[in-house]
Design a protein around this motif. Structure first.
Motif, PDB file in Angstrom:
ATOM      1  N   ARG A  52       0.928  -1.374  -0.112  1.00 39.14           N
ATOM      2  CA  ARG A  52       0.080   0.115  -0.054  1.00 39.14           C
ATOM      3  C   ARG A  52       0.852   1.177   0.035  1.00 39.14           C
ATOM      4  O   ARG A  52       1.952   1.281   0.474  1.00 39.14           O
ATOM      5  CB  ARG A  52      -0.968   0.267   1.139  1.00 39.14           C
ATOM      6  N   GLY A  53       0.158   2.477  -0.598  1.00 40.24           N
ATOM      7  CA  GLY A  53       0.932   3.657  -0.668  1.00 40.24           C
ATOM      8  C   GLY A  53       1.143   4.091   0.741  1.00 40.24           C
ATOM      9  O   GLY A  53       0.275   3.877   1.800  1.00 40.24           O
ATOM     10  N   GLN A  54       1.956   5.163   0.952  1.00 37.87           N
ATOM     11  CA  GLN A  54       2.247   5.602   2.136  1.00 37.87           C
ATOM     12  C   GLN A  54       2.237   7.291   1.999  1.00 37.87           C
ATOM     13  O   GLN A  54       1.548   7.610   0.938  1.00 37.87           O
ATOM     14  CB  GLN A  54       3.577   5.614   2.911  1.00 37.87           C
ATOM     15  N   THR A  55       2.382   8.213   2.830  1.00 32.63           N
ATOM     16  CA  THR A  55       2.641   9.778   2.587  1.00 32.63           C
ATOM     17  C   THR A  55       3.874  10.319   2.931  1.00 32.63           C
ATOM     18  O   THR A  55       4.520   9.598   3.939  1.00 32.63           O
ATOM     19  CB  THR A  55       1.189  10.284   3.662  1.00 32.63           C
ATOM     20  N   PRO A  56       4.102  11.634   2.445  1.00 33.06           N
ATOM     21  CA  PRO A  56       5.291  12.092   2.941  1.00 33.06           C
ATOM     22  C   PRO A  56       5.534  12.173   4.459  1.00 33.06           C
ATOM     23  O   PRO A  56       6.569  12.036   5.039  1.00 33.06           O
ATOM     24  CB  PRO A  56       5.300  13.516   2.199  1.00 33.06           C
ATOM     25  N   GLU A  57       4.439  12.592   5.117  1.00 31.72           N
ATOM     26  CA  GLU A  57       4.376  12.878   6.536  1.00 31.72           C
ATOM     27  C   GLU A  57       4.749  11.199   7.524  1.00 31.72           C
ATOM     28  O   GLU A  57       5.600  11.441   8.283  1.00 31.72           O
ATOM     29  CB  GLU A  57       2.993  12.895   7.029  1.00 31.72           C
ATOM     30  N   TRP A  62       8.628   8.216  10.227  1.00 31.37           N
ATOM     31  CA  TRP A  62       9.465   7.131  10.519  1.00 31.37           C
ATOM     32  C   TRP A  62      11.220   7.514  10.660  1.00 31.37           C
ATOM     33  O   TRP A  62      11.811   6.974  11.842  1.00 31.37           O
ATOM     34  CB  TRP A  62       9.535   5.955   9.475  1.00 31.37           C
ATOM     35  N   ALA A  63      11.526   8.367   9.848  1.00 30.20           N
ATOM     36  CA  ALA A  63      12.967   8.797   9.757  1.00 30.20           C
ATOM     37  C   ALA A  63      13.228   9.321  11.150  1.00 30.20           C
ATOM     38  O   ALA A  63      14.222   9.316  11.630  1.00 30.20           O
ATOM     39  CB  ALA A  63      13.222   9.591   8.497  1.00 30.20           C
ATOM     40  N   ALA A  64      12.412  10.241  11.682  1.00 34.33           N
ATOM     41  CA  ALA A  64      12.390  10.953  12.908  1.00 34.33           C
ATOM     42  C   ALA A  64      12.461  10.332  14.110  1.00 34.33           C
ATOM     43  O   ALA A  64      12.984  10.505  15.211  1.00 34.33           O
ATOM     44  CB  ALA A  64      11.248  12.064  13.119  1.00 34.33           C
ATOM     45  N   SER A  73      15.503   0.097   4.439  1.00 33.19           N
ATOM     46  CA  SER A  73      15.316  -0.433   3.224  1.00 33.19           C
ATOM     47  C   SER A  73      13.772  -0.565   2.752  1.00 33.19           C
ATOM     48  O   SER A  73      13.015  -0.664   3.619  1.00 33.19           O
ATOM     49  CB  SER A  73      15.930  -1.767   2.792  1.00 33.19           C
ATOM     50  N   VAL A  74      13.484  -0.140   1.607  1.00 34.07           N
ATOM     51  CA  VAL A  74      12.075   0.174   1.390  1.00 34.07           C
ATOM     52  C   VAL A  74      11.548  -0.646   0.106  1.00 34.07           C
ATOM     53  O   VAL A  74      12.508  -0.451  -0.928  1.00 34.07           O
ATOM     54  CB  VAL A  74      11.731   1.557   0.976  1.00 34.07           C
ATOM     55  N   LYS A  75      10.745  -1.236   0.443  1.00 32.65           N
ATOM     56  CA  LYS A  75      10.137  -2.324  -0.860  1.00 32.65           C
ATOM     57  C   LYS A  75       9.366  -1.408  -1.720  1.00 32.65           C
ATOM     58  O   LYS A  75       8.497  -0.661  -1.272  1.00 32.65           O
ATOM     59  CB  LYS A  75       9.251  -3.461  -0.455  1.00 32.65           C
ATOM     60  N   GLY A  76       9.484  -1.383  -3.168  1.00 30.98           N
ATOM     61  CA  GLY A  76       8.851  -0.632  -4.171  1.00 30.98           C
ATOM     62  C   GLY A  76       7.335  -1.240  -3.977  1.00 30.98           C
ATOM     63  O   GLY A  76       7.159  -2.480  -3.825  1.00 30.98           O
ATOM     64  N   THR A  99       4.915   9.326  -3.538  1.00 29.52           N
ATOM     65  CA  THR A  99       4.351   9.084  -1.972  1.00 29.52           C
ATOM     66  C   THR A  99       5.373   9.673  -0.944  1.00 29.52           C
ATOM     67  O   THR A  99       4.919   9.580   0.271  1.00 29.52           O
ATOM     68  CB  THR A  99       4.092   7.489  -1.663  1.00 29.52           C
ATOM     69  N   GLY A 100       6.493  10.022  -1.380  1.00 30.81           N
ATOM     70  CA  GLY A 100       7.613  10.826  -0.598  1.00 30.81           C
ATOM     71  C   GLY A 100       8.473   9.999   0.134  1.00 30.81           C
ATOM     72  O   GLY A 100       8.888  10.321   1.279  1.00 30.81           O
ATOM     73  N   VAL A 101       8.845   8.902  -0.390  1.00 29.45           N
ATOM     74  CA  VAL A 101       9.889   8.051   0.065  1.00 29.45           C
ATOM     75  C   VAL A 101      11.217   8.842   0.486  1.00 29.45           C
ATOM     76  O   VAL A 101      12.010   8.727   1.352  1.00 29.45           O
ATOM     77  CB  VAL A 101      10.181   6.847  -0.750  1.00 29.45           C
ATOM     78  N   GLY A 102      11.494   9.840  -0.385  1.00 30.16           N
ATOM     79  CA  GLY A 102      12.715  10.556  -0.271  1.00 30.16           C
ATOM     80  C   GLY A 102      12.532  11.574   0.956  1.00 30.16           C
ATOM     81  O   GLY A 102      13.782  12.103   1.233  1.00 30.16           O
TER      82      GLY A 102
END
Length: 268
Positions: A52-57, A62-64, A73-76, A99-102
């Motif tokens: 499923r898609g996520q959001t930039p938020e 998660w990074a925070a 690592s992130v699955k496409g 979706t904002g993985v960056g």
């Protein structure tokens, strides 16, 4: 240049009920599980992004929640790879990156593209897919992993294409998937999937010793000679490489202990 790349070992995801009380302290709130896990192991593979898609938020949160030096690592998304014609995946791939993985920034590790066990290797179409993979976006560089599950990929032509496009081939220690140990990128990605829940560290101690030694060889720019290659004649450039190892066995109850025991061996 350092003499060896960094070796990281981790698990798949961080939300799993059987880990409560076995890996996580009892009564630890679920919202604290990522914070806790990321301080016990240095990397986690996110599988939910495949479904499923996520959001930039969400990616930013998660990074925070994790410390400096930790990477995901992130699955496409599956809509990118589960198709008959891979070269037509451009729109779905664009949506995935939208979706904002960056937003993970320096905490973003490799992006894993998982292909179905029924997906066969077709050189021209697969290269069309590889050409769609972005090298970067908004100042964030991407490293790509190809997790193939059909034996038709175990051929020199696949290795050559992966190397040409600087994508890593996922090494799978698995009972049925092809094991392709060819080095095709500036990093290594391995998924160790033969662990057992009745073994306290998923893999027996002697096997963990062996995998730790293989990781050291990879990190120093070499290749473990006993692992199967699709193109035995090809030799990658000898250079330090970062190594990502994930314990993702069937029951996965002991995966965290496997990752921790592996890290202890690597650091000893």
């Amino acid at each position: 240049m350092s003499r060896a790349g960094k070796i990281r070992a981790g698990i798949g995801g961080w939300t799993f009920a059987p880990w409560e009380g076995t890996f996580y302290p009892e009564k630890l709130a679920k919202k604290k599980q990522l914070e806790y896990a990321s301080r016990q192991i240095p990397t986690i593979e996110i599988n939910g992004t495949y479904y499923r898609g996520q959001t930039p938020e969400t990616f930013a949160k998660w990074a925070a929640d994790v410390p400096e030096g930790f990477v995901f690592s992130v699955k496409g998304n599956r809509f990118v790879t589960n198709r008959k014609v891979l070269s037509e995946a451009g729109e779905s791939m664009q949506r995935f990156f939208d979706t904002g993985v960056g937003e993970m920034g320096e905490k973003l590790g490799p992006i894993v593209w998982q292909f179905a066990p029924t997906k066969k290797f077709e050189a021209d179409d697969f290269e069309g897919f590889l050409k769609l993979l972005p090298a970067s976006r908004d100042g964030v560089s991407f490293r790509h992993v190809l997790e193939v599950r059909h034996e038709s990929f175990a051929v020199p032509e696949f290795v050559a294409l992966a190397r040409k496009h600087k994508a890593a081939i996922c090494y799978a220690d698995h009972h049925t998937y092809p094991e392709i140990a060819d080095v095709t990128a500036d990093f290594i990605y391995a998924r160790l999937q033969k662990g057992e829940d009745d073994v306290p560290t998923a893999y027996p101690p002697a096997e963990l010793d062996q995998w730790a030694e293989r990781a050291r060889i990879w990190a120093q720019g070499g290749e473990p000679v006993e692992l199967s290659k699709a193109d035995p004649k090809s030799k990658p450039e000898k250079r330090p490489r970062d190594v990502f190892v994930y314990f993702i066995h069937e029951g996965k109850i002991r995966a965290p202990q496997a990752a921790q025991a592996f890290i202890e061996r690597v650091n000893s």
